[in-house]
Design an enzyme around this catalytic site. Sequence first.
Site, PDB file in Angstrom:
ATOM      1  N   ASN A   9       0.966  -1.093   0.022  1.00 65.42           N
ATOM      2  CA  ASN A   9       0.079   0.003  -0.145  1.00 65.42           C
ATOM      3  C   ASN A   9       1.142   1.277  -0.011  1.00 65.42           C
ATOM      4  OD1 ASN A   9      -1.761   2.086   0.604  1.00 65.42           O
ATOM      5  ND2 ASN A   9      -2.223   1.165   2.522  1.00 65.42           N
ATOM      6  N   TRP A  10       0.911   1.983  -1.198  1.00 57.20           N
ATOM      7  CA  TRP A  10       1.882   3.077  -1.404  1.00 57.20           C
ATOM      8  C   TRP A  10       1.330   4.223  -0.722  1.00 57.20           C
ATOM      9  CZ3 TRP A  10       3.830   2.258  -7.024  1.00 57.20           C
ATOM     10  CH2 TRP A  10       4.425   0.719  -7.008  1.00 57.20           C
ATOM     11  N   LYS A  11      -0.044   4.366  -0.260  1.00 62.45           N
ATOM     12  CA  LYS A  11      -0.457   5.507   0.391  1.00 62.45           C
ATOM     13  C   LYS A  11      -0.375   6.687  -0.550  1.00 62.45           C
ATOM     14  CE  LYS A  11       0.087   3.266   4.836  1.00 62.45           C
ATOM     15  NZ  LYS A  11       0.205   3.380   6.154  1.00 62.45           N
ATOM     16  N   HIS A  94      -9.560   0.770   5.025  1.00 63.70           N
ATOM     17  CA  HIS A  94      -8.098   1.001   5.527  1.00 63.70           C
ATOM     18  C   HIS A  94      -8.165   1.725   6.807  1.00 63.70           C
ATOM     19  CE1 HIS A  94      -4.041   2.229   6.367  1.00 63.70           C
ATOM     20  NE2 HIS A  94      -3.603   1.236   5.922  1.00 63.70           N
ATOM     21  N   GLU A  96      -6.867   4.254   7.917  1.00 58.38           N
ATOM     22  CA  GLU A  96      -6.492   5.816   7.614  1.00 58.38           C
ATOM     23  C   GLU A  96      -7.786   6.411   7.130  1.00 58.38           C
ATOM     24  OE1 GLU A  96      -2.822   5.401   5.587  1.00 58.38           O
ATOM     25  OE2 GLU A  96      -1.948   4.530   7.367  1.00 58.38           O
ATOM     26  N   GLU A 166      -5.299  -5.400  10.508  1.00 58.98           N
ATOM     27  CA  GLU A 166      -4.156  -4.534  10.729  1.00 58.98           C
ATOM     28  C   GLU A 166      -4.594  -3.575  11.956  1.00 58.98           C
ATOM     29  OE1 GLU A 166      -2.252  -3.170   6.751  1.00 58.98           O
ATOM     30  OE2 GLU A 166      -4.006  -1.905   6.911  1.00 58.98           O
ATOM     31  N   GLY A 172       2.330   1.913  10.771  1.00 58.40           N
ATOM     32  CA  GLY A 172       3.124   3.129  10.592  1.00 58.40           C
ATOM     33  C   GLY A 172       3.819   3.628  11.672  1.00 58.40           C
ATOM     34  N   SER A 212       3.567  -2.307  10.163  1.00 57.14           N
ATOM     35  CA  SER A 212       4.978  -2.429  10.460  1.00 57.14           C
ATOM     36  C   SER A 212       5.797  -3.473  10.070  1.00 57.14           C
ATOM     37  CB  SER A 212       5.381  -1.801  11.898  1.00 57.14           C
ATOM     38  OG  SER A 212       4.771  -0.617  11.905  1.00 57.14           O
ATOM     39  N   GLY A 234       4.898   1.076   4.822  1.00 59.33           N
ATOM     40  CA  GLY A 234       6.123   1.922   4.593  1.00 59.33           C
ATOM     41  C   GLY A 234       7.341   0.794   3.905  1.00 59.33           C
TER      42      GLY A 234
HETATM   43  C1  PEP Z   1      -0.660  -0.227   5.789  1.00 58.34           C
HETATM   44  O1  PEP Z   1      -0.818   1.180   5.516  1.00 58.34           O
HETATM   45  O2  PEP Z   1      -1.512  -0.970   5.503  1.00 58.34           O
HETATM   46  C2  PEP Z   1       0.319  -0.621   6.567  1.00 58.34           C
HETATM   47  C3  PEP Z   1       0.270  -1.690   7.397  1.00 58.34           C
HETATM   48  O3  PEP Z   1       1.354   0.347   6.973  1.00 58.34           O
HETATM   49  P1  PEP Z   1       2.970  -0.091   7.491  1.00 58.34           P
HETATM   50  O4  PEP Z   1       3.350  -1.146   6.822  1.00 58.34           O
HETATM   51  O5  PEP Z   1       3.669   1.182   7.255  1.00 58.34           O
HETATM   52  O6  PEP Z   1       2.509   0.001   9.099  1.00 58.34           O
END
Ligand code: PEP
Length: 256
Positions: A9-11, A94, A96, A166, A172, A212, A234
């Site tokens: 997921n490049w956000k 998600h 976010e 998640e 993040g 993460s 990330g």
């Molecule tokens: C995500 O955005 O779905 C995610 C898991 O981010 P990160 O790996 O940066 O925690």
Amino acid sequence: MRKPYVAGNWKMNLSRTEAAALATGIVQGINCDDIDIGVAPPSVYLSAVIDAVEGTGVHVAAQNCHFEPKGAFTGELSPAMLLDVGCDTVIIGHSERRHIFGETDDLINKKVKAALAAGLKVILCIGETLDEREAGQTNDVCRRHIGEGLNGVTAEQMADVVIAYEPVWAIGTGRTATPEQAQEVHAFVRPLVASTFNTDIAAALRIQYGGSVNAENALDLMSQPDIDGALVGGASLKVESFLKIIEETRKAKAPA
Ligand code: PEP
């Protein structure tokens, strides 16, 4: 056997040139025979990334969609539009989207149903906040996210659904759930899906872990029996770390 699935997921990151270069770097280092791989670029770069991965089997996902097919919804994209540019998947719910943009379970459910009806595959994200975990509500939150998110989805459509667990406190933050904590929730979710649909659907359902995940912790997380892959934020922004996570997942899931 569930085919493992690692998605990035490049956000809201990267330029058009960087997105195309990342996609090109990923496809040079992989084959998708025994593992599904997906990337979710910002929507304005979907076409560039779709061109870069053409013919490789890499799934290209949008990070969001609207539930209506068309109309006066400024700033939104319909499932049909995503399909039209060559996307095959959409991430819905998600954390976010839930916590920054206030998306409710009802809205997420509308999006899930519209995306599936249009012919997209869906990665539905679920997971608790730190306060909810500390209050002992992790299972209740996941039950609600699954129950309401998948309300009205048919057994047949479940072949196009992947769940991403998640925990919000791990996204993040560099604070990963331990493999045992993640496995515990995945092992809770699978029977939940069995009771809503049936045991075959639950046994076939891919449940990704996200929060993460990186090149160093991927092997331990992916070695858990109910963790079928990863949704990576990330660490999916660099070719080397994303490819390493894919390799570690392949290693963890290789038949003994
Ligand atoms: C995500 O955005 O779905 C995610 C898991 O981010 P990160 O790996 O940066 O925690």
